[in-house]
Design a protein around this motif. Structure first.
Motif, PDB file in Angstrom:
ATOM      1  N   PRO A 186       0.872  -1.354   0.010  1.00  0.00           N
ATOM      2  CA  PRO A 186       0.021  -0.014   0.024  1.00  0.00           C
ATOM      3  C   PRO A 186       0.941   1.297  -0.028  1.00  0.00           C
ATOM      4  CG  PRO A 186      -0.260  -1.284   2.352  1.00  0.00           C
ATOM      5  CD  PRO A 186       0.687  -2.079   1.307  1.00  0.00           C
ATOM      6  N   VAL A 187       0.363   2.309  -0.426  1.00  0.00           N
ATOM      7  CA  VAL A 187       0.946   3.632  -0.788  1.00  0.00           C
ATOM      8  C   VAL A 187       1.488   4.162   0.415  1.00  0.00           C
ATOM      9  CG1 VAL A 187      -0.976   4.968  -0.514  1.00  0.00           C
ATOM     10  CG2 VAL A 187       0.775   5.758  -2.009  1.00  0.00           C
ATOM     11  N   HIS A 188       0.726   4.184   1.717  1.00  0.00           N
ATOM     12  CA  HIS A 188       1.089   4.484   2.996  1.00  0.00           C
ATOM     13  C   HIS A 188       2.627   3.950   3.604  1.00  0.00           C
ATOM     14  CE1 HIS A 188       0.080   1.137   5.648  1.00  0.00           C
ATOM     15  NE2 HIS A 188      -0.717   1.065   4.900  1.00  0.00           N
ATOM     16  N   LEU A 189       2.589   2.588   3.105  1.00  0.00           N
ATOM     17  CA  LEU A 189       3.761   1.979   3.315  1.00  0.00           C
ATOM     18  C   LEU A 189       5.124   2.291   2.618  1.00  0.00           C
ATOM     19  CD1 LEU A 189       3.655  -1.846   4.084  1.00  0.00           C
ATOM     20  CD2 LEU A 189       5.735  -0.714   3.417  1.00  0.00           C
ATOM     21  N   VAL A 190       4.773   2.431   1.449  1.00  0.00           N
ATOM     22  CA  VAL A 190       6.148   2.789   0.413  1.00  0.00           C
ATOM     23  C   VAL A 190       6.311   4.255   0.716  1.00  0.00           C
ATOM     24  CG1 VAL A 190       6.607   3.115  -1.899  1.00  0.00           C
ATOM     25  CG2 VAL A 190       5.015   1.288  -1.482  1.00  0.00           C
ATOM     26  N   TRP A 191       5.298   5.090   1.102  1.00  0.00           N
ATOM     27  CA  TRP A 191       5.516   6.399   1.367  1.00  0.00           C
ATOM     28  C   TRP A 191       6.383   6.497   2.432  1.00  0.00           C
ATOM     29  CZ3 TRP A 191       6.612  10.761  -0.668  1.00  0.00           C
ATOM     30  CH2 TRP A 191       6.691  12.013  -0.094  1.00  0.00           C
ATOM     31  N   SER A 192       5.941   6.007   3.350  1.00  0.00           N
ATOM     32  CA  SER A 192       6.660   5.960   4.859  1.00  0.00           C
ATOM     33  C   SER A 192       8.374   5.916   4.841  1.00  0.00           C
ATOM     34  CB  SER A 192       6.186   4.999   5.904  1.00  0.00           C
ATOM     35  OG  SER A 192       6.504   3.625   5.665  1.00  0.00           O
ATOM     36  N   LEU A 193       8.450   4.628   3.627  1.00  0.00           N
ATOM     37  CA  LEU A 193      10.270   4.802   3.270  1.00  0.00           C
ATOM     38  C   LEU A 193      10.593   5.835   2.566  1.00  0.00           C
ATOM     39  CD1 LEU A 193       9.935   1.026   2.493  1.00  0.00           C
ATOM     40  CD2 LEU A 193      11.395   1.734   4.277  1.00  0.00           C
ATOM     41  N   VAL A 194       9.823   6.279   1.552  1.00  0.00           N
ATOM     42  CA  VAL A 194      10.631   7.390   0.565  1.00  0.00           C
ATOM     43  C   VAL A 194      10.579   8.743   1.233  1.00  0.00           C
ATOM     44  CG1 VAL A 194       9.859   8.741  -1.360  1.00  0.00           C
ATOM     45  CG2 VAL A 194       9.544   6.156  -1.552  1.00  0.00           C
ATOM     46  N   ARG A 195       9.842   9.045   2.299  1.00  0.00           N
ATOM     47  CA  ARG A 195       9.618  10.531   2.658  1.00  0.00           C
ATOM     48  C   ARG A 195      10.861  10.640   3.840  1.00  0.00           C
ATOM     49  NH1 ARG A 195       7.959  11.694   7.502  1.00  0.00           N
ATOM     50  NH2 ARG A 195       7.153  13.438   6.910  1.00  0.00           N
ATOM     51  N   ARG A 196      11.444   9.427   4.289  1.00  0.00           N
ATOM     52  CA  ARG A 196      12.688   9.656   5.243  1.00  0.00           C
ATOM     53  C   ARG A 196      13.903  10.208   4.368  1.00  0.00           C
ATOM     54  NH1 ARG A 196      11.630   7.730  10.425  1.00  0.00           N
ATOM     55  NH2 ARG A 196      13.758   9.013  10.675  1.00  0.00           N
ATOM     56  N   PHE A 197      13.979  11.526   4.459  1.00  0.00           N
ATOM     57  CA  PHE A 197      15.168  12.373   3.653  1.00  0.00           C
ATOM     58  C   PHE A 197      16.423  11.851   4.635  1.00  0.00           C
ATOM     59  CE2 PHE A 197      17.771  15.905   3.622  1.00  0.00           C
ATOM     60  CZ  PHE A 197      18.427  16.060   2.277  1.00  0.00           C
ATOM     61  N   ASP A 198      16.097  11.572   5.981  1.00  0.00           N
ATOM     62  CA  ASP A 198      17.349  11.352   6.721  1.00  0.00           C
ATOM     63  C   ASP A 198      17.563  10.038   6.988  1.00  0.00           C
ATOM     64  OD1 ASP A 198      14.691  10.900   7.947  1.00  0.00           O
ATOM     65  OD2 ASP A 198      15.642  11.105   9.833  1.00  0.00           O
ATOM     66  N   GLN A 199      17.012   9.179   6.291  1.00  0.00           N
ATOM     67  CA  GLN A 199      17.342   7.757   6.289  1.00  0.00           C
ATOM     68  C   GLN A 199      17.079   6.640   5.162  1.00  0.00           C
ATOM     69  OE1 GLN A 199      15.154   5.601   9.539  1.00  0.00           O
ATOM     70  NE2 GLN A 199      16.429   6.484  11.236  1.00  0.00           N
ATOM     71  N   PRO A 200      17.972   7.486   3.931  1.00  0.00           N
ATOM     72  CA  PRO A 200      17.807   6.785   2.751  1.00  0.00           C
ATOM     73  C   PRO A 200      18.415   5.252   2.819  1.00  0.00           C
ATOM     74  CG  PRO A 200      19.636   8.313   2.611  1.00  0.00           C
ATOM     75  CD  PRO A 200      18.851   8.627   3.918  1.00  0.00           C
ATOM     76  N   GLN A 201      19.253   5.098   3.683  1.00  0.00           N
ATOM     77  CA  GLN A 201      19.935   3.771   3.681  1.00  0.00           C
ATOM     78  C   GLN A 201      18.829   2.718   3.978  1.00  0.00           C
ATOM     79  OE1 GLN A 201      20.276   6.095   5.872  1.00  0.00           O
ATOM     80  NE2 GLN A 201      20.595   5.418   8.056  1.00  0.00           N
ATOM     81  N   LYS A 202      17.690   3.146   4.597  1.00  0.00           N
ATOM     82  CA  LYS A 202      16.690   2.227   4.693  1.00  0.00           C
ATOM     83  C   LYS A 202      16.115   1.446   3.575  1.00  0.00           C
ATOM     84  CE  LYS A 202      14.767   3.033   9.018  1.00  0.00           C
ATOM     85  NZ  LYS A 202      14.187   2.354  10.221  1.00  0.00           N
ATOM     86  N   TYR A 203      16.444   1.868   2.288  1.00  0.00           N
ATOM     87  CA  TYR A 203      16.026   1.160   1.145  1.00  0.00           C
ATOM     88  C   TYR A 203      17.196   1.195   0.132  1.00  0.00           C
ATOM     89  CZ  TYR A 203      14.178   4.856  -1.702  1.00  0.00           C
ATOM     90  OH  TYR A 203      13.792   6.065  -2.255  1.00  0.00           O
ATOM     91  N   LYS A 204      17.896   2.325   0.106  1.00  0.00           N
ATOM     92  CA  LYS A 204      19.015   2.281  -1.103  1.00  0.00           C
ATOM     93  C   LYS A 204      20.014   1.646  -0.677  1.00  0.00           C
ATOM     94  CE  LYS A 204      17.527   7.021  -2.235  1.00  0.00           C
ATOM     95  NZ  LYS A 204      17.957   8.435  -2.454  1.00  0.00           N
ATOM     96  N   PRO A 205      20.394   0.488  -1.726  1.00  0.00           N
ATOM     97  CA  PRO A 205      21.431  -0.411  -1.371  1.00  0.00           C
ATOM     98  C   PRO A 205      22.840  -0.077  -1.202  1.00  0.00           C
ATOM     99  CG  PRO A 205      20.513  -0.717  -3.354  1.00  0.00           C
ATOM    100  CD  PRO A 205      19.537   0.281  -2.815  1.00  0.00           C
TER     101      PRO A 205
END
Ligand code: A8S
Length: 186
Positions: A39-58
């Motif tokens: 769902p979009v809220h879940l994806v957005w919760s990762l994308v919006r974290r400007f301070d934590q790109p390492q949460k998904y950027k490999p």
């Protein structure tokens, strides 16, 4: 309905609204599309974290933001070894929690991407009857001395593709966990 470019009407509309860069003669620009089964809220919760790109950027090992998170905030990003870069300084240009748009500009670092600017937007869609997310990411960047537009686009698209693949993997893992019914206690 797909058109000749492989885009449907809604994608074209989002691109027109949020992803129109105006590349100069020495720049290249492109965009990528990803469909995620979460769902979009879940994806957005990762994308919006400007301070934590390492949460998904490999390729990112560490990120530090000084002070409060606001438009104009700078993040200092450390890149994992093996890439033609070690650090990048990036500025938050836009964070829209209503429309789900994040825009970032690279302002420094020891890499070859000068005047890089990107926009990522996420939109709800239905995939096989379940809530899913359409992700669009676009960029514009200077073509470095000694490279062609095609080479530059290819390099950046490869990196963004890895980021979007990883964003899908992380989001879909959480979505599947959320969907699992709790086990009845006997
Ligand atoms: C992003 C997008 C890109 C990041 C690139 C394109 C980068 O972090 C990496 C290698 C480079 O040569 C440039 O949204 C830079 O992260 C992985 C350090 C900026």
């Amino acid at each position: 309905m797909m058109n000749a470019n492989g885009f449907c009407g809604v994608e074209k509309e989002y691109i027109r609204k949020h992803h129109l860069h105006e590349p100069k003669e020495n720049q290249c620009s492109s965009f990528l599309v990803k469909h995620i089964r979460a769902p979009v809220h879940l994806v957005w919760s990762l994308v919006r974290r400007f301070d934590q790109p390492q949460k998904y950027k490999p390729f990112i090992s560490r990120c530090i933001v000084q002070g409060d998170l606001e438009i104009g905030s700078l993040r200092e990003v450390d890149v994992k070894s093996g890439l033609p870069a070690t650090t990048s300084t990036e500025r938050l240009e836009l964070l829209d929690d209503e429309e789900h748009i994040l825009s970032v500009r690279i302002v420094g670092g020891d890499h070859r991407l000068r005047n890089y600017s990107s926009v990522i937007s996420v939109h709800p869609e239905v995939i096989d009857g379940r809530p899913g997310t359409l992700v669009l990411e676009s960029f514009v960047v200077d073509v470095p001395e000694g490279n062609t537009k095609d080479e530059t686009c290819y390099f950046v698209e490869a990196l963004i593709n890895c980021n979007l693949k990883s964003l899908a993997d992380v989001s879909e893992r959480v979505a599947v966990q959320d969907r699992t019914e709790p086990i009845d206690q006997v």
